[in-house]
Scaffold this motif. Structure first.
Motif, PDB file in Angstrom:
ATOM      1  N   GLY A   1       0.800  -1.211   0.000  1.00  0.00           N
ATOM      2  CA  GLY A   1       0.000   0.000   0.000  1.00  0.00           C
ATOM      3  C   GLY A   1       0.842   1.274   0.000  1.00  0.00           C
ATOM      4  N   HIS A   2       1.952   1.267   0.750  1.00  0.00           N
ATOM      5  CA  HIS A   2       2.804   2.445   0.786  1.00  0.00           C
ATOM      6  C   HIS A   2       3.385   2.738  -0.595  1.00  0.00           C
ATOM      7  N   SER A   3       3.807   1.734  -1.284  1.00  0.00           N
ATOM      8  CA  SER A   3       4.345   1.902  -2.633  1.00  0.00           C
ATOM      9  C   SER A   3       3.270   2.389  -3.595  1.00  0.00           C
ATOM     10  N   PHE A   4       2.028   1.930  -3.396  1.00  0.00           N
ATOM     11  CA  PHE A   4       0.962   2.327  -4.306  1.00  0.00           C
ATOM     12  C   PHE A   4       0.666   3.827  -4.196  1.00  0.00           C
ATOM     13  N   GLY A   5       0.962   4.429  -3.055  1.00  0.00           N
ATOM     14  CA  GLY A   5       0.787   5.873  -2.932  1.00  0.00           C
ATOM     15  C   GLY A   5       1.600   6.621  -3.979  1.00  0.00           C
ATOM     16  N   TYR A   6       2.828   6.170  -4.240  1.00  0.00           N
ATOM     17  CA  TYR A   6       3.654   6.788  -5.278  1.00  0.00           C
ATOM     18  C   TYR A   6       3.102   6.471  -6.664  1.00  0.00           C
ATOM     19  N   VAL A   7       2.582   5.275  -6.839  1.00  0.00           N
ATOM     20  CA  VAL A   7       1.980   4.901  -8.118  1.00  0.00           C
ATOM     21  C   VAL A   7       0.803   5.820  -8.427  1.00  0.00           C
ATOM     22  N   LEU A   8      -0.044   6.029  -7.442  1.00  0.00           N
ATOM     23  CA  LEU A   8      -1.211   6.883  -7.642  1.00  0.00           C
ATOM     24  C   LEU A   8      -0.791   8.338  -7.880  1.00  0.00           C
ATOM     25  N   GLU A   9       0.252   8.775  -7.215  1.00  0.00           N
ATOM     26  CA  GLU A   9       0.767  10.130  -7.446  1.00  0.00           C
ATOM     27  C   GLU A   9       1.242  10.288  -8.887  1.00  0.00           C
ATOM     28  N   TYR A  10       1.927   9.287  -9.393  1.00  0.00           N
ATOM     29  CA  TYR A  10       2.399   9.345 -10.778  1.00  0.00           C
ATOM     30  C   TYR A  10       1.229   9.364 -11.751  1.00  0.00           C
ATOM     31  N   LEU A  11       0.214   8.563 -11.488  1.00  0.00           N
ATOM     32  CA  LEU A  11      -0.953   8.544 -12.365  1.00  0.00           C
ATOM     33  C   LEU A  11      -1.704   9.869 -12.322  1.00  0.00           C
ATOM     34  N   THR A  12      -1.712  10.528 -11.174  1.00  0.00           N
ATOM     35  CA  THR A  12      -2.458  11.777 -11.023  1.00  0.00           C
ATOM     36  C   THR A  12      -1.737  12.946 -11.672  1.00  0.00           C
ATOM     37  N   TYR A  13      -0.425  13.044 -11.465  1.00  0.00           N
ATOM     38  CA  TYR A  13       0.321  14.225 -11.910  1.00  0.00           C
ATOM     39  C   TYR A  13       1.227  13.962 -13.117  1.00  0.00           C
ATOM     40  N   GLY A  14       1.391  12.703 -13.491  1.00  0.00           N
ATOM     41  CA  GLY A  14       2.253  12.400 -14.619  1.00  0.00           C
ATOM     42  C   GLY A  14       3.727  12.332 -14.265  1.00  0.00           C
ATOM     43  N   GLU A  15       4.066  12.552 -12.993  1.00  0.00           N
ATOM     44  CA  GLU A  15       5.442  12.467 -12.521  1.00  0.00           C
ATOM     45  C   GLU A  15       5.441  12.375 -11.006  1.00  0.00           C
ATOM     46  N   LEU A  16       6.607  12.098 -10.454  1.00  0.00           N
ATOM     47  CA  LEU A  16       6.739  12.008  -9.009  1.00  0.00           C
ATOM     48  C   LEU A  16       7.160  13.354  -8.442  1.00  0.00           C
ATOM     49  N   HIS A  17       6.423  13.826  -7.452  1.00  0.00           N
ATOM     50  CA  HIS A  17       6.770  15.067  -6.773  1.00  0.00           C
ATOM     51  C   HIS A  17       7.292  14.808  -5.357  1.00  0.00           C
ATOM     52  N   SER A  18       6.880  13.717  -4.758  1.00  0.00           N
ATOM     53  CA  SER A  18       7.301  13.397  -3.392  1.00  0.00           C
ATOM     54  C   SER A  18       8.673  12.731  -3.405  1.00  0.00           C
ATOM     55  N   ALA A  19       9.417  12.976  -2.335  1.00  0.00           N
ATOM     56  CA  ALA A  19      10.718  12.330  -2.206  1.00  0.00           C
ATOM     57  C   ALA A  19      10.526  10.851  -1.902  1.00  0.00           C
ATOM     58  N   VAL A  20      11.331  10.025  -2.531  1.00  0.00           N
ATOM     59  CA  VAL A  20      11.256   8.575  -2.363  1.00  0.00           C
ATOM     60  C   VAL A  20      12.521   8.103  -1.659  1.00  0.00           C
ATOM     61  N   ASP A  21      12.327   7.338  -0.596  1.00  0.00           N
ATOM     62  CA  ASP A  21      13.467   6.778   0.135  1.00  0.00           C
ATOM     63  C   ASP A  21      14.207   5.818  -0.789  1.00  0.00           C
ATOM     64  N   VAL A  22      15.528   5.947  -0.821  1.00  0.00           N
ATOM     65  CA  VAL A  22      16.325   5.086  -1.700  1.00  0.00           C
ATOM     66  C   VAL A  22      16.099   3.614  -1.374  1.00  0.00           C
TER      67      VAL A  22
END
Length: 211
Positions: free
Chosen positions: A140-161
């Motif tokens: 679920g935590h990873s899907f938050g970034y997936v949904l962000e990408y689908l919404t904005y077309g790119e990643l805006h949030s920082a992702v832990d390496v």
């Protein structure tokens, strides 16, 4: 000449002292004008009045243009907002349970990228849960970034390496090469079989119906 004083007296009563003073200086044998010709000269007060009039006209025109531009901008924003509302009301609401987390979104967001996992998921043949939600057995935590990408077309949030590997795997699972490239820019992808394994998993998820 002797008659000039009578003209001056008459002019003061009819045209005012400023006109007569200007006219008296312009009449005479050497003036080149016909006797009794009306002479109009611009006084400093008249010049100031004309300048003030031009300034007011220019100011009013400028303010009118600014108001027109402002009204057009407001009308454009209102039109975009109305289109957004119509779009939101016409789009299908989707509730998803991914792992232990619940996400609310719309079908338009999920279908914003071509040929993804979600095109198959929103197919009428895809089996939903009894409560109408969609369940995906992923993180679920990873899907938050997936949904962000689908919404904005790119990643805006920082992702832990440390989380990039899981997010890269989910990008392959959901069929989002753009998200995969965004994650690869954050940290180099692993070399060897793991990447090929996830690519094979993505192809299998597209070729096999999900029930």
């Amino acid at each position: 000449p002797f008659w000039l004083k009578y003209v001056v007296a008459f002019g003061q009563g009819v045209f005012g002292p400023h006109y007569v003073m200007a006219a008296s200086s312009s009449w005479g044998p050497n003036s080149g004008r016909l006797r009794g010709e009306r002479v109009v000269e611009t006084t400093p007060l008249a010049q100031f009045s004309d300048q003030l009039k031009d300034l007011l006209c220019n100011t009013i025109e400028k303010q009118t243009r600014e108001l027109d531009e402002r009204e057009r901008a407001i009308a454009e924003r209102e039109q975009k907002f109305e289109e957004y509302l119509r779009h939101q009301h016409s789009s299908r609401k989707v509730v998803m349970r991914v792992g232990q987390e619940v996400f609310w979104t719309t079908s338009d967001v999920l279908l914003s990228q071509p040929d993804t996992y979600f095109h198959g998921m929103l197919n009428p043949e895809f089996k939903q849960e009894e409560d109408g939600t969609y369940f995906i057995a992923r993180d679920g935590h990873s899907f938050g970034y997936v949904l962000e990408y689908l919404t904005y077309g790119e990643l805006h949030s920082a992702v832990d390496v440390a989380h990039c590997g899981k997010l890269r795997a989910d990008a392959d699972f959901y069929g989002l090469p753009g998200l995969r490239e965004a994650v690869d820019r954050l940290t180099p992808p692993p070399s060897g079989p793991p990447q090929a394994m996830w690519q094979s998993t993505m192809q299998a998820s597209h070729n096999s119906p999900i029930k």
